[in-house]
Design a protein around this motif. Structure first.
Motif, PDB file in Angstrom:
ATOM      1  N   SER A   1       0.819  -1.212   0.000  1.00  0.00           N
ATOM      2  CA  SER A   1       0.000   0.000   0.000  1.00  0.00           C
ATOM      3  C   SER A   1       0.852   1.262   0.000  1.00  0.00           C
ATOM      4  N   LYS A   2       2.059   1.175   0.503  1.00  0.00           N
ATOM      5  CA  LYS A   2       2.957   2.330   0.540  1.00  0.00           C
ATOM      6  C   LYS A   2       3.952   2.335  -0.619  1.00  0.00           C
ATOM      7  N   ASN A   3       3.827   1.331  -1.516  1.00  0.00           N
ATOM      8  CA  ASN A   3       4.713   1.211  -2.676  1.00  0.00           C
ATOM      9  C   ASN A   3       6.167   1.008  -2.245  1.00  0.00           C
ATOM     10  N   LYS A   4       6.357   0.249  -1.166  1.00  0.00           N
ATOM     11  CA  LYS A   4       7.707   0.017  -0.638  1.00  0.00           C
ATOM     12  C   LYS A   4       8.102  -1.459  -0.653  1.00  0.00           C
ATOM     13  N   VAL A   5       7.252  -2.344  -1.171  1.00  0.00           N
ATOM     14  CA  VAL A   5       7.551  -3.776  -1.123  1.00  0.00           C
ATOM     15  C   VAL A   5       8.800  -4.114  -1.944  1.00  0.00           C
ATOM     16  N   GLY A   6       9.129  -3.296  -2.924  1.00  0.00           N
ATOM     17  CA  GLY A   6      10.327  -3.517  -3.741  1.00  0.00           C
ATOM     18  C   GLY A   6      11.616  -3.498  -2.941  1.00  0.00           C
ATOM     19  N   PHE A   7      11.594  -2.851  -1.777  1.00  0.00           N
ATOM     20  CA  PHE A   7      12.792  -2.806  -0.936  1.00  0.00           C
ATOM     21  C   PHE A   7      13.072  -4.163  -0.297  1.00  0.00           C
ATOM     22  N   ILE A   8      12.037  -4.965  -0.035  1.00  0.00           N
ATOM     23  CA  ILE A   8      12.271  -6.278   0.564  1.00  0.00           C
ATOM     24  C   ILE A   8      12.387  -7.378  -0.484  1.00  0.00           C
ATOM     25  N   THR A   9      11.823  -7.143  -1.679  1.00  0.00           N
ATOM     26  CA  THR A   9      11.936  -8.152  -2.739  1.00  0.00           C
ATOM     27  C   THR A   9      13.209  -7.987  -3.550  1.00  0.00           C
ATOM     28  N   GLY A  10      13.828  -6.816  -3.461  1.00  0.00           N
ATOM     29  CA  GLY A  10      15.030  -6.553  -4.241  1.00  0.00           C
ATOM     30  C   GLY A  10      14.731  -5.874  -5.563  1.00  0.00           C
ATOM     31  N   ASP A  11      13.435  -5.679  -5.893  1.00  0.00           N
ATOM     32  CA  ASP A  11      13.070  -4.998  -7.133  1.00  0.00           C
ATOM     33  C   ASP A  11      13.502  -3.539  -7.120  1.00  0.00           C
ATOM     34  N   CYS A  12      13.619  -2.975  -5.940  1.00  0.00           N
ATOM     35  CA  CYS A  12      14.081  -1.596  -5.800  1.00  0.00           C
ATOM     36  C   CYS A  12      15.484  -1.662  -5.177  1.00  0.00           C
ATOM     37  N   SER A  13      16.465  -1.890  -6.023  1.00  0.00           N
ATOM     38  CA  SER A  13      17.832  -2.057  -5.515  1.00  0.00           C
ATOM     39  C   SER A  13      18.528  -0.706  -5.397  1.00  0.00           C
ATOM     40  N   CYS A  14      19.611  -0.713  -4.681  1.00  0.00           N
ATOM     41  CA  CYS A  14      20.352   0.514  -4.399  1.00  0.00           C
ATOM     42  C   CYS A  14      21.015   1.049  -5.671  1.00  0.00           C
ATOM     43  N   PRO A  15      20.680   2.289  -6.048  1.00  0.00           N
ATOM     44  CA  PRO A  15      21.341   2.895  -7.201  1.00  0.00           C
ATOM     45  C   PRO A  15      22.801   3.213  -6.864  1.00  0.00           C
ATOM     46  N   PRO A  16      23.649   3.318  -7.858  1.00  0.00           N
ATOM     47  CA  PRO A  16      25.048   3.673  -7.591  1.00  0.00           C
ATOM     48  C   PRO A  16      25.143   5.067  -6.952  1.00  0.00           C
ATOM     49  N   PRO A  17      26.201   5.320  -6.191  1.00  0.00           N
ATOM     50  CA  PRO A  17      26.331   6.608  -5.495  1.00  0.00           C
ATOM     51  C   PRO A  17      26.210   7.833  -6.399  1.00  0.00           C
ATOM     52  N   ALA A  18      26.580   7.713  -7.673  1.00  0.00           N
ATOM     53  CA  ALA A  18      26.496   8.859  -8.579  1.00  0.00           C
ATOM     54  C   ALA A  18      25.056   9.143  -9.021  1.00  0.00           C
ATOM     55  N   ASP A  19      24.166   8.194  -8.859  1.00  0.00           N
ATOM     56  CA  ASP A  19      22.769   8.350  -9.272  1.00  0.00           C
ATOM     57  C   ASP A  19      22.054   9.329  -8.340  1.00  0.00           C
TER      58      ASP A  19
ATOM     59  N   LYS B   1      19.131   9.301  -7.308  1.00  0.00           N
ATOM     60  CA  LYS B   1      18.193   8.640  -6.392  1.00  0.00           C
ATOM     61  C   LYS B   1      18.905   7.849  -5.292  1.00  0.00           C
ATOM     62  N   HIS B   2      20.211   7.865  -5.281  1.00  0.00           N
ATOM     63  CA  HIS B   2      20.968   7.092  -4.285  1.00  0.00           C
ATOM     64  C   HIS B   2      20.612   7.513  -2.853  1.00  0.00           C
ATOM     65  N   ASN B   3      20.640   8.809  -2.586  1.00  0.00           N
ATOM     66  CA  ASN B   3      20.349   9.281  -1.227  1.00  0.00           C
ATOM     67  C   ASN B   3      18.906   9.007  -0.819  1.00  0.00           C
ATOM     68  N   SER B   4      17.972   9.158  -1.763  1.00  0.00           N
ATOM     69  CA  SER B   4      16.573   8.880  -1.416  1.00  0.00           C
ATOM     70  C   SER B   4      16.368   7.379  -1.177  1.00  0.00           C
ATOM     71  N   TRP B   5      17.114   6.531  -1.881  1.00  0.00           N
ATOM     72  CA  TRP B   5      17.025   5.084  -1.633  1.00  0.00           C
ATOM     73  C   TRP B   5      17.503   4.775  -0.212  1.00  0.00           C
ATOM     74  N   ILE B   6      18.589   5.398   0.207  1.00  0.00           N
ATOM     75  CA  ILE B   6      19.119   5.178   1.556  1.00  0.00           C
ATOM     76  C   ILE B   6      18.107   5.648   2.603  1.00  0.00           C
ATOM     77  N   ARG B   7      17.458   6.790   2.358  1.00  0.00           N
ATOM     78  CA  ARG B   7      16.440   7.268   3.301  1.00  0.00           C
ATOM     79  C   ARG B   7      15.274   6.292   3.417  1.00  0.00           C
ATOM     80  N   CYS B   8      14.905   5.644   2.327  1.00  0.00           N
ATOM     81  CA  CYS B   8      13.745   4.742   2.328  1.00  0.00           C
ATOM     82  C   CYS B   8      14.088   3.349   2.834  1.00  0.00           C
ATOM     83  N   ASP B   9      15.316   2.916   2.660  1.00  0.00           N
ATOM     84  CA  ASP B   9      15.719   1.575   3.054  1.00  0.00           C
ATOM     85  C   ASP B   9      16.185   1.598   4.514  1.00  0.00           C
TER      86      ASP B   9
END
Length: 142
Positions: free
Chosen positions: A49-67, A69-77
């Motif tokens: 419901s929060k569109n966050k299931v990809g963090f536990i399935t691996g579908d939303c993997s960590c972008p490289p540091p230059a990306d 979205k890297h910092n926002s991924w760290i905030r969400c994970d």
């Protein structure tokens, strides 16, 4: 903000809304080591419901540091040097094992279950929960 931009923002798993807080309780009951299957279903439903299931399935993997979205991924994970995917896999490995004795007891309870003096609503709710537990223990769908 245009409507298309709002939908694309809400579809982005990196987007944090006001309800995405670390102290937010996702499940209506606490995990106690014995209620894993029910707890897991609630957590997956809440994360979907929060569109966050990809963090536990691996579908939303960590972008490289230059990306960007890297910092926002760290905030969400999850921080503390472990990702949500790793934590989820560890919890599933530890508590998600099929317990044949529990499954046998559930099937026995289901086969012996009768309405007795229960209302139809109570009977239906109880038998539905038993069926869901048997199914969850039988399939162990991730």
């Amino acid at each position: 903000m245009p409507e298309d931009s709002l939908y694309s923002l809400l579809d982005d798993p990196h987007f944090l809304s006001q309800t995405d807080q670390p102290s937010l309780q996702l499940s209506s009951f606490q995990f106690d080591g014995t209620n894993f299957l029910q707890w897991r279903q609630e957590i997956i439903r809440a994360l979907l419901s929060k569109n966050k299931v990809g963090f536990i399935t691996g579908d939303c993997s960590c972008p490289p540091p230059a990306d960007k979205k890297h910092n926002s991924w760290i905030r969400c994970d999850i921080l503390y040097n472990v990702s949500a995917k790793t934590l989820w896999a560890d919890i599933n490995e530890r508590y998600g094992q099929l317990n044949v004795l529990d499954l046998y007891a559930l099937k026995k309870e289901l086969s012996n279950f009768s309405q007795d003096t229960r209302s139809l609503l109570d009977y239906y709710g109880k038998i539905k929960n038993l069926c869901l537990e048997v199914w969850a223990n039988s399939t162990l769908v991730p």
